[in-house]
Scaffold this active site. Structure first.
Site, short mmCIF file in Angstrom:
data_model
loop_
_atom_site.label_atom_id
_atom_site.label_comp_id
_atom_site.label_asym_id
_atom_site.label_seq_id
_atom_site.Cartn_x
_atom_site.Cartn_y
_atom_site.Cartn_z
N GLU A 1 25.04 34.06 -103.19
CA GLU A 1 25.66 32.73 -102.84
C GLU A 1 24.71 32.09 -101.67
OE1 GLU A 1 27.40 30.38 -103.57
OE2 GLU A 1 28.93 30.85 -104.79
N ARG B 1 39.96 29.96 -96.88
CA ARG B 1 38.54 30.57 -97.32
C ARG B 1 37.57 29.54 -97.33
NH1 ARG B 1 37.24 31.55 -102.78
NH2 ARG B 1 38.95 30.80 -104.16
N ASN C 1 34.36 27.55 -98.14
CA ASN C 1 33.48 28.04 -99.40
C ASN C 1 32.17 27.66 -99.26
OD1 ASN C 1 32.43 27.78 -102.03
ND2 ASN C 1 34.18 29.02 -102.73
N ASN D 1 34.70 23.16 -104.41
CA ASN D 1 33.77 24.18 -104.12
C ASN D 1 32.61 23.50 -103.70
OD1 ASN D 1 32.06 26.35 -104.66
ND2 ASN D 1 33.32 27.05 -106.19
N ASP E 1 30.09 25.16 -109.27
CA ASP E 1 29.87 25.78 -108.16
C ASP E 1 28.91 25.16 -107.06
OD1 ASP E 1 29.88 27.79 -106.01
OD2 ASP E 1 29.93 29.31 -107.55
#
Length: 308
Positions: free
Chosen positions: A35, A119, A121, A177, A232
């Site tokens: 990522e 969390r 991202n 996201n 994403d």
């Protein structure tokens, strides 16, 4: 064929016969892919995250892929601020932090109204220094099982340039996201990777950096494509075209949201960023790999204002 053309407009973006190149593989694992690629122009190298193994890697033309940092607390999305400092989202420590050149780490955001974030991202930095990041719902094993959620929202947040306040920008997405700005920073794009939604929303930005919620509009709906992949990572080029991972690979959309074509990626693509001296190379991560493809139109430099 590595490129799926849907609209003739794709020809102005992807050179004829273009193909992508794999630079390395074997990253990630059951709980997370590679990522967060980000190009470090001063050093001529790329950094990217391995969420599952809590590592950060470096790729350079001279040395290939080497370990840059261990124990990143499941670091995910990352970018650079105006001073060239690395800004990173972490799943396990549930925060966004900033790394100085000497390695000193400062927490930028870890709570909203006193409650721990879910969390963080993905993250982008506006030219005025404000930091925007997504905070999807908590999910084991991305976050520790013994750290129960404190917030009942999945939000998009803004940290003021001075770092003295954090504001909730929007909470109307199920699994926020990827996010990016239009070239003139008048529009904030945010995608929703929930498998039942698979969409990109567009919001007009007001002078104070908040979004005009009344301007919220659907920019792209990917639900009609059943190939592997969800929205994403997302980036924009200097002409306003939007690039977003999705079913089949990386979708390329013009500024109206029209789907021009897809860079086909077997399995799934997770995130991307621009790099090289001319910012015409799109580096992207897959479920287990790091890759790149040369394109015609330069991307928006990181940090904004970097030489192009």
């Amino acid at each position: 064929m590595p490129i799926e053309q849907i609209d003739p407009g794709l020809g102005a973006i992807v050179p004829a016969g273009a193909d992508w190149e794999q630079l390395g593989e074997g990253f990630g694992g059951p709980t997370g892919p590679a990522e967060g690629p980000v190009w470090i122009a001063e050093g001529g190298y790329l950094l990217f995250s391995d969420i599952h193994n809590s590592k950060r890697y470096r790729w350079s033309p001279e040395d290939g892929i080497t370990l840059d940092k261990d124990d990143t607390k499941n670091g995910n999305g990352q970018t650079l601020d105006r001073e060239g400092r690395l800004v990173v989202c972490h799943h396990f420590s549930r925060c966004v932090d900033r790394e100085e050149a000497d390695g000193t780490v400062t927490v930028v955001a870890d709570r909203y109204h006193g409650m721990k974030l879910n969390r963080p991202n993905d993250v982008v930095v506006k030219s005025d220094g404000s930091i925007y990041f997504t905070d999807p719902p908590p999910k084991v094993p991305f976050t520790p099982a013994d750290h129960p959620p404190e917030l009942d929202i999945a939000g998009v947040y803004r940290v003021a340039p001075e770092g003295d306040r954090i504001n909730l920008v929007t909470r109307d997405l199920v699994n926020p996201n990827g996010l990016c700005f239009s070239p003139d920073e008048s529009i904030l794009y945010v995608n929703d990777s929930n498998k039942h939604r698979k969409l990109i929303m567009a919001y007009d930005l007001e002078k104070d950096g908040m979004v005009d919620l009344g301007s919220a509009r659907l920019f792209c709906d990917m639900r009609g494509d059943d190939r592997p992949g969800v929205p994403d990572g997302m980036k924009c080029d200097i002409e306003g075209n939007v690039y977003c991972t999705g079913p089949g690979g990386i979708w390329i959309l013009d500024f109206t949201g029209r789907h021009l074509g897809t860079i086909l990626v077997e399995g799934r693509a997770s995130n991307m960023n621009w790099g090289d001296e001319d910012w015409r190379t799109l580096y992207f991560t897959g479920a287990r790999s790091l890759n790149r493809i040369r394109l015609t139109i330069p991307g928006i430099p990181v940090p904004r204002g970097a030489p192009s």
